[in-house]
Design an enzyme around this catalytic site. Structure first.
Site, mmCIF file in Angstrom:
data_model
loop_
_atom_site.group_PDB
_atom_site.id
_atom_site.type_symbol
_atom_site.label_atom_id
_atom_site.label_comp_id
_atom_site.label_asym_id
_atom_site.label_seq_id
_atom_site.Cartn_x
_atom_site.Cartn_y
_atom_site.Cartn_z
ATOM 1 N N LYS A 77 35.084 38.723 30.247
ATOM 2 C CA LYS A 77 35.570 37.546 29.581
ATOM 3 C C LYS A 77 34.830 36.533 29.279
ATOM 4 C CE LYS A 77 40.394 38.576 31.456
ATOM 5 N NZ LYS A 77 41.617 38.006 32.082
ATOM 6 N N ASP A 113 45.897 34.175 28.899
ATOM 7 C CA ASP A 113 46.321 34.246 30.265
ATOM 8 C C ASP A 113 47.055 32.950 30.762
ATOM 9 O OD1 ASP A 113 45.557 36.940 30.823
ATOM 10 O OD2 ASP A 113 43.633 36.136 31.394
ATOM 11 N N ASN A 162 41.732 27.005 48.571
ATOM 12 C CA ASN A 162 41.064 28.362 48.368
ATOM 13 C C ASN A 162 40.388 28.590 49.759
ATOM 14 O OD1 ASN A 162 40.202 30.692 46.772
ATOM 15 N ND2 ASN A 162 38.240 29.656 46.586
HETATM 16 P P1 NAP Z 1 38.874 36.572 41.164
HETATM 17 O O1 NAP Z 1 38.320 35.569 40.087
HETATM 18 O O2 NAP Z 1 37.998 37.568 41.827
HETATM 19 O O3 NAP Z 1 39.387 35.634 42.178
HETATM 20 C C1 NAP Z 1 39.873 35.938 43.587
HETATM 21 C C2 NAP Z 1 40.838 34.884 44.216
HETATM 22 O O4 NAP Z 1 41.234 35.371 45.514
HETATM 23 C C3 NAP Z 1 39.473 33.864 44.742
HETATM 24 O O5 NAP Z 1 40.046 32.633 45.015
HETATM 25 C C4 NAP Z 1 39.321 34.337 46.214
HETATM 26 O O6 NAP Z 1 38.796 33.498 47.088
HETATM 27 C C5 NAP Z 1 40.613 34.930 46.519
HETATM 28 N N1 NAP Z 1 40.692 35.877 47.633
HETATM 29 C C6 NAP Z 1 40.258 37.272 47.350
HETATM 30 N N2 NAP Z 1 40.495 38.017 48.666
HETATM 31 C C7 NAP Z 1 40.772 37.061 49.381
HETATM 32 C C8 NAP Z 1 41.283 37.072 50.859
HETATM 33 N N3 NAP Z 1 40.863 38.089 51.501
HETATM 34 N N4 NAP Z 1 41.559 36.071 51.647
HETATM 35 C C9 NAP Z 1 41.806 34.755 50.883
HETATM 36 N N5 NAP Z 1 41.372 34.712 49.541
HETATM 37 C C10 NAP Z 1 41.035 35.930 48.957
HETATM 38 O O7 NAP Z 1 40.310 37.135 40.937
HETATM 39 P P2 NAP Z 1 41.251 36.801 39.294
HETATM 40 O O8 NAP Z 1 40.735 37.291 38.044
HETATM 41 O O9 NAP Z 1 41.283 35.432 39.522
HETATM 42 O O10 NAP Z 1 42.470 37.571 39.712
HETATM 43 C C11 NAP Z 1 43.200 37.081 41.004
HETATM 44 C C12 NAP Z 1 44.727 37.870 40.992
HETATM 45 O O11 NAP Z 1 45.500 37.449 39.848
HETATM 46 C C13 NAP Z 1 44.625 39.365 41.050
HETATM 47 O O12 NAP Z 1 45.498 39.859 42.039
HETATM 48 C C14 NAP Z 1 44.974 39.921 39.755
HETATM 49 O O13 NAP Z 1 45.581 41.027 39.673
HETATM 50 C C15 NAP Z 1 45.908 38.712 39.261
HETATM 51 N N6 NAP Z 1 46.064 38.603 37.950
HETATM 52 C C16 NAP Z 1 47.289 38.895 37.459
HETATM 53 C C17 NAP Z 1 47.473 38.663 35.919
HETATM 54 C C18 NAP Z 1 48.728 38.999 35.403
HETATM 55 O O14 NAP Z 1 48.623 39.301 33.996
HETATM 56 N N7 NAP Z 1 49.879 39.172 36.110
HETATM 57 C C19 NAP Z 1 46.239 38.299 35.128
HETATM 58 C C20 NAP Z 1 45.206 38.010 35.798
HETATM 59 C C21 NAP Z 1 44.912 38.240 37.039
HETATM 60 P P3 NAP Z 1 37.259 33.266 47.246
HETATM 61 O O15 NAP Z 1 37.084 32.119 46.067
HETATM 62 O O16 NAP Z 1 37.292 32.652 48.497
HETATM 63 O O17 NAP Z 1 36.499 34.393 47.071
#
Ligand code: NAP
Length: 287
Positions: A77, A113, A162
């Site tokens: 992306k 998104d 966060n």
């Molecule tokens: P990302 O950039 O990897 O960000 C992950 C986030 O989750 C960060 O804030 C991270 O915190 C936090 N995190 C991960 N593991 C954690 C834990 N064990 N405890 C506390 N915080 C934790 O991922 P993303 O692309 O933003 O996606 C995030 C979520 O959104 C995913 O579940 C994805 O499936 C969902 N999503 C859904 C859609 C949809 O169309 N519905 C679209 C996009 C994403 P840190 O910064 O501290 O690592």
């Protein structure tokens, strides 16, 4: 691929698809092909596994082969942006592109998104976000798009909390000029929780297979709260279950997925997306 689809592919068929790594789990082909079929459009949407070192070739291929449009997913992306002719303002602010439109050889990047999420939240949970106090948990890529799109709806405040507080601070700083966006430490949620109207989980905590994990306890929050989760596998995460059991309204991530696709579909085809057809196609495949 059903017979109906094979039979209608011709030399004029509009080419669409998604690139990512991994990509085999993607529900986008199913969702978009159902939409194309429902509107009787001559188009086909496929999933293409593109490794990071082949991204440039893939984009060259989009131009050379005359694809009308593609979706871009993890991990491309960000890296795809310099390969395009133009990037829409929202996508530039967010710093990520998930949709490319090929306008007669000119590739334009968008991010659907965040707007997809807000359209889903407004249609399914709360039509008017003006003056709302919103708590966003997480500061990753998805949070970025969502917080930017939420600022366009004039909420009173968006708090971002966060695990890694520095990422929340950075995100708030980047988006401060678009609205009242504040980073807060996780412990400080205790002080603001009774003022929150909408909680949004943008972390991956609670996603399959870790379905019992929750990013936050709802104790001390009001019960007339809306709790929203970006996750759609499972459709009801642990935090949404807690919200439902205490009588709060819930909103899951399925709508975000459907509407990000709907916006992309509308950019490519110029037609209103058959949102319910798309939602049912994804829902059936999750069951
Ligand atoms: P990302 O950039 O990897 O960000 C992950 C986030 O989750 C960060 O804030 C991270 O915190 C936090 N995190 C991960 N593991 C954690 C834990 N064990 N405890 C506390 N915080 C934790 O991922 P993303 O692309 O933003 O996606 C995030 C979520 O959104 C995913 O579940 C994805 O499936 C969902 N999503 C859904 C859609 C949809 O169309 N519905 C679209 C996009 C994403 P840190 O910064 O501290 O690592």
């Amino acid at each position: 691929m059903g017979d109906h689809l094979v039979n209608r592919i011709s030399s004029e068929t509009m080419l669409l698809g998604v690139i990512g790594d991994p990509i085999r789990q993607s529900k986008s082909p199913l969702m978009h092909n159902s939409a194309l079929q429902a509107l009787g459009l001559d188009g086909v949407y496929t999933a293409m596994h593109v490794l990071p070192d082949k991204l440039e070739d893939a984009i060259r291929g989009v131009r050379a082969l005359g694809y009308r449009g593609i979706n871009v997913t993890i991990p491309h992306k960000l890296d795809v942006m310099p390969l395009l002719d133009e990037v829409d303002k929202g996508a530039r602010v967010i710093g990520a592109v998930n949709t490319i439109v090929n306008d007669n050889g000119k590739l334009i990047g968008y991010n659907t998104d965040g707007i997809g999420y807000v359209r889903s939240l407004r249609e399914e949970a709360e039509s008017d976000l003006r003056g709302k106090r919103i708590l966003v948990i997480g500061a990753g890529g998805a949070a970025r798009g969502i917080v930017y799109a939420l600022t366009q709806e004039s909420p009173e405040v968006i708090w971002i909390a966060n695990r890694t507080v520095e990422r929340a601070v950075e995100l708030a700083a980047d988006l401060q000029s678009y609205g009242n966006v504040q980073a807060i430490e996780l412990e400080r949620i205790l002080d603001i929780r009774s003022n929150v109207d909408i909680v949004i989980n943008t972390t991956s905590v609670g996603m399959f297979p870790h379905v019992d994990a929750s990013p936050l306890s709802l104790e001390g929050f009001r019960t007339d709260l809306i709790v929203s989760d970006l996750i759609y596998n499972p459709l009801e995460t642990a935090i949404l279950r807690e919200a439902r059991l205490r009588g709060s309204r819930t909103h899951c991530g399925l709508g975000m997925f459907v509407y990000q696709g709907a916006y992309a579909f509308e950019y490519w085809t110029g037609r209103a997306a058959p949102v319910e057809v798309m939602r049912q196609a994804v829902l059936q495949s999750l069951k």
